[in-house]
Design an enzyme around this catalytic site. Structure first.
Site, PDB file in Angstrom:
ATOM      1  N   TYR A 120     -14.522  16.026 -16.733  1.00 13.68           N
ATOM      2  CA  TYR A 120     -15.081  14.681 -16.713  1.00 13.68           C
ATOM      3  C   TYR A 120     -16.203  14.629 -15.684  1.00 13.68           C
ATOM      4  CZ  TYR A 120     -15.268   9.680 -15.632  1.00 13.68           C
ATOM      5  OH  TYR A 120     -15.685   8.390 -15.383  1.00 13.68           O
ATOM      6  N   LYS A 132      -5.988   5.407 -19.753  1.00 16.12           N
ATOM      7  CA  LYS A 132      -6.325   5.837 -21.102  1.00 16.12           C
ATOM      8  C   LYS A 132      -5.108   5.781 -22.036  1.00 16.12           C
ATOM      9  CE  LYS A 132     -10.450   6.686 -19.404  1.00 16.12           C
ATOM     10  NZ  LYS A 132     -10.282   6.709 -17.957  1.00 16.12           N
ATOM     11  N   ARG A 186       0.827  -1.199   0.000  1.00 13.30           N
ATOM     12  CA  ARG A 186       0.000   0.000   0.000  1.00 13.30           C
ATOM     13  C   ARG A 186       0.869   1.259   0.000  1.00 13.30           C
ATOM     14  NH1 ARG A 186      -2.179   0.027   4.877  1.00 13.30           N
ATOM     15  NH2 ARG A 186      -0.977   1.839   5.539  1.00 13.30           N
ATOM     16  N   ASP A 245      -5.830  18.143 -15.144  1.00  9.19           N
ATOM     17  CA  ASP A 245      -6.038  16.781 -15.623  1.00  9.19           C
ATOM     18  C   ASP A 245      -5.561  16.761 -17.073  1.00  9.19           C
ATOM     19  OD1 ASP A 245      -6.927  14.388 -16.648  1.00  9.19           O
ATOM     20  OD2 ASP A 245      -8.849  14.430 -15.585  1.00  9.19           O
TER      21      ASP A 245
END
Length: 385
Positions: free
Chosen positions: A100, A197, A47, A172
């Site tokens: 988005y 993406k 983690r 972004d």
């Protein structure tokens, strides 16, 4: 980017990075474990970092001219980390109206629960952002090329405004990619990607990446990632590393295909409008040229005449996959009204120019003629419907 590894390979080293799925790493003694934590010199619990995340982050760092980038479990994980890093309870954050859909919901629905207020502005007009400022505005979240309208933000004006007011500018950069826009060279403070993406490029790895220009913010992003558990899985990082090796080739081919498709769509019957930053009829064509050079991206948006009936007929032609994603090597289309922006108010959608006939295209690397033929067949079916 000079190669697969952030270090110089040595004789006998594997060409492909080993996949290290281990959740935990052992230490020789309490003192050795203490030294790992104190010096940040190794791995303890996945983690908090693992070898595959370090390798993949270093590759994206090199593309963005960044250092200390943090891998997250998704693009929205990266958005969330950036926002949490920049604001606290009592602060105000400004967001572009053309983000988005989930980013819009994060700012408008989730952050207020944490005591952070939000407002939205037209990203194409820095004056609109200035008018929306409040005394407690601490951050601004934008995209250079808006999702899914492909409008171009006034990045020069927004960067100047944020620098003058001490506001953290968060970008972004998923749509634009580092090939189109180098964020830290343009006044951005925190840059992020949905690595899922274009960077990974094969729709099989769910990842995000985020980095800050300021060292203190970089450290804060790391701590937040560990504390909120926004961890990237080793296997996804391993897959993304493979995709990153072909990123530039894929993206350049997809951009060329996008330009050809946009021009072809503009001449097809039944198409009400086409939006592509590289076309002269784009509302911010000059700004796109200034900000992006010749890298206008692999995204095209268009509107069919005929609304939902035409949209259904277009998809039912089954010549292009309908999928709520982007950046794959395969050309796909998405329908924002029923996917990314399904929870956005109708009046807001109308103000953005998003209606039932509106589609967003993520252009892939197939032969351009084949892509155009697929769209011609689908639009013909939509027109007849």
């Amino acid at each position: 980017m000079s190669g697969r590894y952030p270090r110089k390979p040595f004789e006998g080293s594997p060409l492909v990075s080993p996949l290290q799925q281990s959740v935990v790493y052992t230490a020789e003694s309490p003192s050795a474990l203490d030294a790992i934590y104190a010096q940040n010199s190794g791995f303890t619990y996945s983690r908090e970092g693992h070898p595959n995340a370090v390798t993949t982050a270093a590759m994206i760092d090199a593309l963005e001219g960044a250092s200390g980038g943090v891998m997250a479990g998704s693009g929205m994980g990266a958005v969330s980390l950036a926002v949490l890093c920049a604001v606290s309870a009592g602060d105000h954050i400004l967001g572009s109206t053309q983000l988005y859909g989930r980013s819009l919901r994060l700012l408008s629905e989730e952050m207020p629960r944490l005591g952070v207020s939000s407002d939205f502005f037209d990203p194409t007009d820095a004056a609109a952002a200035e008018a929306a400022l409040k005394p407690n505005t601490k951050a601004m979240l934008v995209e250079v090329v808006a999702n899914p309208t492909l409008r171009i933000a006034d990045m020069e004006g927004l960067a100047e405004l944020c620098a003058a007011r001490g506001i953290t500018l968060i970008l972004d950069n998923t749509f634009t990619t580092p090939l189109g826009f180098r964020a830290f060279e343009r006044g951005v403070d925190i840059v992020l990607h949905s690595v899922t993406k274009f960077l990974a490029g094969h729709s099989d790895a769910m990842l995000g990446w985020v980095a800050a220009k300021d060292e203190a913010m970089r450290d804060r992003l790391t701590v937040l990632s560990h504390t909120w558990g926004m961890t990237a899985a080793p296997f996804d990082c391993w897959l993304a590393e493979r995709g990153l090796l072909s990123f530039q080739l894929r993206y350049e081919r997809a951009q060329a295909n996008a330009a050809a498709l946009a021009d072809a769509l503009a001449d097809m019957p039944g198409i009400a409008r086409v939006v592509y930053p590289g076309r002269k009829d784009h509302p911010e064509a000059d700004r796109a040229k200034t900000l992006l050079g010749e890298n206008f991206g692999a995204m095209v948006s268009f509107e069919l005449e005929g609304g939902r009936a035409a949209a259904d007929a277009f998809a039912l032609a089954k010549t292009i996959p309908l999928a709520p994603t982007l950046g794959d090597i395969t050309t796909t289309v998405s329908h924002p009204v029923t996917s990314s922006h399904r929870n956005v108010a109708p009046e807001t959608l109308a103000s953005l120019g998003i209606n039932e006939g509106f589609f967003r295209v993520s252009v892939g690397v197939e032969a351009a003629d084949d892509i155009i033929a697929a769209f011609a067949a689908a639009t013909d079916r939509a027109r007849r419907a």
